[in-house]
Design a protein around this motif. Structure first.
Motif, mmCIF file in Angstrom:
data_model
loop_
_atom_site.group_PDB
_atom_site.id
_atom_site.type_symbol
_atom_site.label_atom_id
_atom_site.label_comp_id
_atom_site.label_asym_id
_atom_site.label_seq_id
_atom_site.Cartn_x
_atom_site.Cartn_y
_atom_site.Cartn_z
ATOM 1 N N ILE A 34 0.810 -1.364 0.057
ATOM 2 C CA ILE A 34 -0.034 0.073 -0.060
ATOM 3 C C ILE A 34 0.932 1.197 -0.106
ATOM 4 O O ILE A 34 1.713 1.522 0.985
ATOM 5 N N ARG A 35 0.804 1.942 -0.903
ATOM 6 C CA ARG A 35 1.697 3.062 -1.288
ATOM 7 C C ARG A 35 1.470 4.196 -0.253
ATOM 8 O O ARG A 35 2.258 4.690 0.241
ATOM 9 N N SER A 36 0.135 4.377 -0.033
ATOM 10 C CA SER A 36 -0.097 5.674 0.799
ATOM 11 C C SER A 36 -1.051 5.358 1.789
ATOM 12 O O SER A 36 -1.932 4.742 1.325
ATOM 13 N N MET A 37 -0.888 5.991 3.108
ATOM 14 C CA MET A 37 -2.046 5.575 4.080
ATOM 15 C C MET A 37 -1.877 6.926 4.985
ATOM 16 O O MET A 37 -0.896 7.776 4.876
ATOM 17 N N GLY A 38 -3.030 7.326 5.605
ATOM 18 C CA GLY A 38 -3.055 8.353 6.377
ATOM 19 C C GLY A 38 -4.247 8.575 7.185
ATOM 20 O O GLY A 38 -5.116 7.544 7.440
ATOM 21 N N PRO A 97 -17.644 18.169 14.659
ATOM 22 C CA PRO A 97 -19.043 18.312 14.284
ATOM 23 C C PRO A 97 -19.088 19.417 13.428
ATOM 24 O O PRO A 97 -18.490 20.546 13.738
ATOM 25 N N GLY A 98 -19.793 19.427 12.415
ATOM 26 C CA GLY A 98 -20.187 20.492 11.612
ATOM 27 C C GLY A 98 -18.858 21.014 10.684
ATOM 28 O O GLY A 98 -19.096 22.162 10.035
ATOM 29 N N LYS A 99 -18.157 20.353 10.692
ATOM 30 C CA LYS A 99 -16.775 20.498 9.945
ATOM 31 C C LYS A 99 -16.441 19.585 8.926
ATOM 32 O O LYS A 99 -16.976 18.238 8.937
ATOM 33 N N GLN A 100 -15.666 19.857 7.666
ATOM 34 C CA GLN A 100 -15.360 18.956 6.741
ATOM 35 C C GLN A 100 -14.382 18.035 7.158
ATOM 36 O O GLN A 100 -13.293 18.387 8.207
ATOM 37 N N ARG A 101 -14.338 16.677 6.543
ATOM 38 C CA ARG A 101 -13.024 15.913 7.026
ATOM 39 C C ARG A 101 -11.857 16.601 6.578
ATOM 40 O O ARG A 101 -11.878 17.208 5.340
ATOM 41 N N GLU A 102 -10.838 16.435 7.326
ATOM 42 C CA GLU A 102 -9.601 17.105 6.876
ATOM 43 C C GLU A 102 -8.395 15.840 7.166
ATOM 44 O O GLU A 102 -8.355 15.250 7.962
ATOM 45 N N SER A 103 -7.291 16.435 6.296
ATOM 46 C CA SER A 103 -5.992 15.596 6.576
ATOM 47 C C SER A 103 -5.446 15.846 7.679
ATOM 48 O O SER A 103 -5.289 16.966 7.845
ATOM 49 N N VAL A 104 -5.059 14.896 8.493
ATOM 50 C CA VAL A 104 -4.109 15.048 9.453
ATOM 51 C C VAL A 104 -2.661 14.824 9.368
ATOM 52 O O VAL A 104 -1.876 15.432 9.736
ATOM 53 N N ALA A 105 -2.427 13.454 8.973
ATOM 54 C CA ALA A 105 -1.080 13.032 8.584
ATOM 55 C C ALA A 105 -1.286 12.006 7.686
ATOM 56 O O ALA A 105 -2.116 11.389 7.556
ATOM 57 N N GLY A 106 -0.040 11.812 6.641
ATOM 58 C CA GLY A 106 -0.104 10.760 5.776
ATOM 59 C C GLY A 106 1.221 9.995 5.913
ATOM 60 O O GLY A 106 2.610 10.774 6.508
ATOM 61 N N ILE A 107 1.645 9.033 5.155
ATOM 62 C CA ILE A 107 2.810 8.170 5.456
ATOM 63 C C ILE A 107 2.959 7.513 4.016
ATOM 64 O O ILE A 107 1.982 6.619 3.796
ATOM 65 N N LEU A 108 4.043 7.455 3.328
ATOM 66 C CA LEU A 108 4.352 6.808 2.134
ATOM 67 C C LEU A 108 4.868 5.561 2.573
ATOM 68 O O LEU A 108 5.488 5.300 3.639
ATOM 69 N N ARG A 109 4.901 4.462 1.521
ATOM 70 C CA ARG A 109 5.435 3.122 1.988
ATOM 71 C C ARG A 109 6.798 3.440 2.389
ATOM 72 O O ARG A 109 7.227 2.492 3.061
ATOM 73 N N GLY A 110 7.574 4.347 1.695
ATOM 74 C CA GLY A 110 8.926 4.534 2.010
ATOM 75 C C GLY A 110 9.272 5.075 3.391
ATOM 76 O O GLY A 110 10.523 5.194 3.800
ATOM 77 N N GLY A 111 8.236 5.672 4.031
ATOM 78 C CA GLY A 111 8.332 6.235 5.243
ATOM 79 C C GLY A 111 8.194 7.577 5.274
ATOM 80 O O GLY A 111 8.506 8.357 6.364
ATOM 81 N N VAL A 112 8.177 8.172 4.249
ATOM 82 C CA VAL A 112 7.961 9.516 4.165
ATOM 83 C C VAL A 112 6.880 10.019 4.782
ATOM 84 O O VAL A 112 5.658 9.437 4.366
ATOM 85 N N THR A 113 6.670 11.127 5.479
ATOM 86 C CA THR A 113 5.449 11.580 6.269
ATOM 87 C C THR A 113 5.136 12.967 5.955
ATOM 88 O O THR A 113 6.152 13.723 5.495
#
Length: 115
Positions: A31-35, A41-57
């Motif tokens: 899995i190349r990308s996970m996050g 409540p009342g807000k849109q979903r937002e990205s918090v953190a991501g990590i690539l297969r190689g460990g880049v965050t």
């Protein structure tokens, strides 16, 4: 397909810590990308953190220096260590995996930061 199950949420006081886990139903090695995402409540979903297969965050500015994302390919699990929690971190946290061009989501785990 990939099934994702989050755990580790709960109620914590401001300044406290929690560690979220996201267990996958298949090997995450490919899995190349996970996050982690969150939705308050009342807000849109937002990205918090991501990590690539190689460990880049990468991290949202609001959590840099406080949250740490990691993945353990041997355990097919991704983690989010959350320290110095604030009331504004209160949300449902979801894990995400991008595999074979498809986005997969967990069911979410509630994190509530309150005194």
């Amino acid at each position: 397909q990939v099934q994702l199950v989050e755990s580790g949420g709960g109620l914590v006081q401001p300044g406290g810590s929690l560690r979220l886990s996201c267990a996958a139903s298949r090997s995450i090695f490919s899995i190349r990308s996970m996050g982690w995402y969150r939705q308050a409540p009342g807000k849109q979903r937002e990205s918090v953190a991501g990590i690539l297969r190689g460990g880049v965050t990468n991290y949202a500015d609001s959590v840099k220096g406080r949250f740490t994302i990691s993945r353990d390919n041997a355990k097919n699990t991704m983690y989010l260590q959350m320290n110095s929690l604030k009331s504004e971190d209160t949300a449902v946290y979801y894990c995400n995996a991008l595999w074979a061009g498809v986005d997969y989501w967990g069911q979410g785990t509630q994190v509530t930061v309150s005194s």
